[in-house]
Design an enzyme around this catalytic site. Structure first.
Site, PDB file in Angstrom:
ATOM      1  N   GLY D 148      -0.775   6.893  -0.986  1.00  0.00           N
ATOM      2  CA  GLY D 148       0.091   6.357  -2.027  1.00  0.00           C
ATOM      3  C   GLY D 148      -0.710   5.616  -3.081  1.00  0.00           C
ATOM      4  CB  CYS D 149       0.131   4.737  -6.552  1.00  0.00           C
ATOM      5  SG  CYS D 149       1.841   4.214  -6.302  1.00  0.00           S
TER       6      CYS D 149
END
Lengths: 343, 343, 343, 343
Positions: D148-149
């Site tokens: 994920g970011c």
């Protein structure tokens, strides 16, 4: 590898040349000049360049620059006119992103830019660098005057109509809008985020320096005197120009969509969108493309042309590299194939 | 205290009515309706209203609304035409912020809005609520059609020239720009921050619903047929409209600056700026003012008018309250004296 | 009507004082000073004030200012310390929006502000103007030091926890975020739209001048030594501060929601939101409110407090007027009841 | 040329894969799927792709996809878990940009994602695709779970400290900020320009799905139980993540700057900035870089790490291509050398 110099590297067009040239396979940037930031690493000003450029800003030296194959001038007007001639005389090719060599009538130039032109002979030698109009002469040019941002978007939008002789050249209107980067990196109050964001305004309504440049370009393709009302506006965004152009048709039988598609069918960087499209500036963000749509509202006698570019790319540094590629006999789109960043 | 109802309170114009009326000394908002948010506190949707409104959204009830002195309709077109007539018949005053009662020609209305008009008799009774043009009839009106946002900015900019007969009405151009709040609070992809920010585009070029409304308003003040090209654009900001208007002078002896200053010298909400000014939308942010500047570029035969408003205030809810004040015989600027927010 | 003077009126806090005072029923702004813009109309700098203020900027004159009942200083640090004492001695009340009188320890002040304090006696006389903490002493104060923007949001968020003795004061963290207007109207490159928009960064990580001010305020309500890590960040927006605060609970039996609600139940300008709320800075845009929410993530021993204000209103000019109202024995919220602008 | 498929191509990460792969010299995108836009040209949704992709969106066909060398899944969680297994079984390599294969503990996964995991065996086979930590196992992986970011920015910032054993893992804080593109291209009110611009807020304070992912990654490099408070915030900009991390040093003799420089000295995509630097998200805009700075404020026992990425590039599609390059034994930075766009 060609050796490239950049004079005036701290502004946005200088930085954009560095960004775009970083992945160009046939050139090396060997010198970048700035009086104000001499000695600093370019990546201290633009951290996005860290790891790719170890260059430091230096002060301009003609001998140093003369070893380049081509030099870009990304300087305010009045600088290139003094420094370019010696480079030209020593055989260096030059692309000037500033305004010094764009206007052929140096008396007119002096009126708009508030100073006399000191090297008018070189204006005469310069070629106006709008490749979609002037490609053949750019190929052999030693000095190219890179067009302004508004003039690029506006000329690409109006020239097909003027060339075809289907509009009245006497009453043209260009209502143009630009992101704030067009005002450069100078620290002026009007460009502060708190002054320019969440607001919209016109400027230069009484007269803007790009007016004579656009008129010169339009006049070159028609014999009828061109009349142009040009009003630029400031958009609360970083990049992008949208020119909305209005003209009266004198030939309402023309297929406008077909006219534009034919005119630009071989142009890599000009995209005539399908009928009914609404070009967004962001579709060109960071990319060297111009997107155009043409309308005839309610089937009347008015034609509306919408033309968008990234003012720092097709409106400045990207077009300068396009010109460089042509001048160096490289593929015209080399290093310029990156797509617009959406979102 | 007058009792006020708001039908359609979840959208931006409904919320703006609540914000502006919160400090109005002569009115109480006693009902606010929303089918989709029924039962919720208005301050759950707009936390800025916390502590000032304890109202909950309810479903529309004619009996409840009929107890109000005045009801605002802040609904999409097609809603007010059905609900307003009974209220009018029961003696309630109504200001419709939507489009149902703006266009006198209901056949034309049907063409642009894609549905038949079901209560044309009430269109005939409605008064167009642009106080600077129509104040006298608004005073005694029971039903006021509040103007659209683009029509407000554009009519205020062109009407002085048409009234004075100094421009050619046949070839008018209005290049208008609006912040994104003009598109409302609906969840559509085109209004997402990631789609609409850092970009600029035109829309509705082939035809926009505000075109017939503007033409009707302009035609009302001239005998010569009005021809108007109207192109709206989307600006990456929340609030504000900037209309840039172009016309050809048929009387070049006129003192344009004086013409505008005289026309609006008694208008509290219209500010004709000094010659050479560049109105910014932000100077009207949150406030009910319209600022106007007029130019004659290079002393030619073209006139350029710049007109700015906050689309949610003078272009919608503020103007609606201005109309309410007139209809209720209150001072016209009561509750509307807040200044634009800069920065 | 009380006569009010403003020293340093060209900056954002000076302009915000004018905007907010325009509709205050008990005060008249009779003088506004600016060396740089002397002789200009205030409305030439801030067109939003056109029609409401005919004031021109003048140069500071003590005699002129001494005729005011109260004078606001909206000047950079180092100015008020020299000009305020004579006004105080002549019986004028003063609210200083700058930093000169905030820090009681003038040696500490000198370390952070890079200059000696020239009038430490007046620091001793000054009252720190956070009404929710200090109201009683503000009532009788002649000189009020208006808190900084970050200190306002952060103290209002942490003080209830420290007063109640439920957190460990030694390891507090305030991760704070501010809109760009906090940097003022000065023309510096870092605040340009093209530099500050579409980006996010921290600044002052090694040490920011608001750190000692916040620590002093927190230390005042606890006997245990306060340890605070404070990191401010720049948000690409005009107005707003969001302070996210982290602390470790030493008493996990406490009902945090109730603690905050009780502490602020009589405070007009502090809104403790319902459990689970996410305060948005925009809910306070243009308004003098502080909104707070409190969390205990996953039921652990950490408490997270979210606190939002408009940095130019509750974080500066609005709070200054709140202090003025208290000092002049006017209702504390007079002229300050406008709601936040959403959208 | 390798044949590449993309499942779920209408979202921002799908579009970003297309943008980045357009100039990748060793791959061809041969299929892109979307149920909702089936039959449309990808360039109708993303006009920036005009002239470069003639692809149309199709509906997912396993046989078609099975002819690809590698398939990217850019789908919401719950989709890949059903479609990936057959592709894996037929020998296709897969990079999942979604969340289905990131969390090894599928009971924990079910708790955060609100559904049971239907193919836990493939979770066990999946490799977590953070190349700077896991490069060796990615090389031979058939299925990579792209991070994920927030987890990318946060793990890269904290792992060097945990590996070196110099901080207390029990009380970590990550105060993270993201541009709005992290919320995707779905039409929800909260992501409208009028709702998300000119404002700042926290969200997911009570618990965000990236929390268990980050904790898992941090726990993998330390034996001491990790305690993490993670608060994400929404920044009014399109792209960019800034994670501000706070920890307490248990070894204050460490040279933090040197620790980070050594840890990442061979990493092309991680740039440890010089001491005192303030990373800006825009320096990574459109580029696959992570920039990190480390501080020890006032020489105390707290360490503050600042880490920035473009959430759509290093935080999603760029990192996915980096993983693809590793899996296909291509140079890791092939097609990923574009620089951040400043301004």
């Amino acid at each position: 590898m060609y050796k490239i110099g950049i004079v005036g590297g701290t502004g946005y067009t200088g930085a954009e040349l560095l960004r775009l040239l970083a992945n160009h396979p046939q050139v090396d940037v060997v010198a970048i000049t700035s009086r104000s930031e001499e000695g600093k690493l370019v990546s201290d000003i633009y951290p996005s360049l860290r790891g790719h450029y170890n260059l430091r800003f230096t002060t301009p030296s003609v001998d140093e620059l003369a070893q380049c194959d081509l030099v870009f001038f990304a300087t305010p007007h009045g600088v290139a006119m003094d420094q370019v001639p010696e480079l030209i005389d020593r055989g260096v090719k030059v692309v000037d992103l500033g305004a010094d060599f764009r206007i052929k009538d140096t008396v007119e130039w002096a009126k708009w830019y508030g100073m006399d032109h000191r090297t008018p002979d070189y204006v005469a030698k310069a070629v106006y660098g709008l490749p979609e109009i002037n490609r053949d002469v750019i190929k052999t040019a030693q000095l190219v005057a890179n067009p302004g941002c508004y003039p690029t978007a506006t000329q690409l939008g109006l020239i097909p109509l003027l060339e075809a002789g289907v509009i009245d050249p006497a009453h043209l209107i260009a209502d143009a809008k630009s992101g704030v980067s067009g005002a450069g990196r100078g620290a002026n109050v009007g460009s502060l985020l708190c002054e320019a964001s969440e607001s919209f305004k016109a400027y230069g309504v009484a007269g803007h320096r790009h007016l004579p440049e656009i008129k010169q370009g339009l006049q070159a393709v028609t014999d009828t005197p061109v009349g142009l009302t040009f009003v630029p506006h400031l958009v609360p965004m970083i990049r992008g120009i949208h020119s909305t152009m209005y003209a009266t048709l004198i030939d309402t039988s023309i297929d406008l969509q077909n006219l534009f598609e034919e005119r630009y069918k071989d142009e890599f960087f000009v995209d005539v969108m399908p009928a009914g499209s609404l070009p967004e500036t962001r579709s060109t963000k960071g990319a060297n493309f111009c997107r155009i749509a043409v309308y005839r509202p309610q089937g009347g006698d008015k034609v509306v042309v919408l033309s968008v570019i990234d003012n720092l790319v097709k409106g400045a540094s990207g077009q300068a590299i396009q010109n460089m590629n042509i001048m160096l006999d490289l593929p015209e789109n080399m290093g310029l194939t990156a797509l617009g960043m959406m979102p």
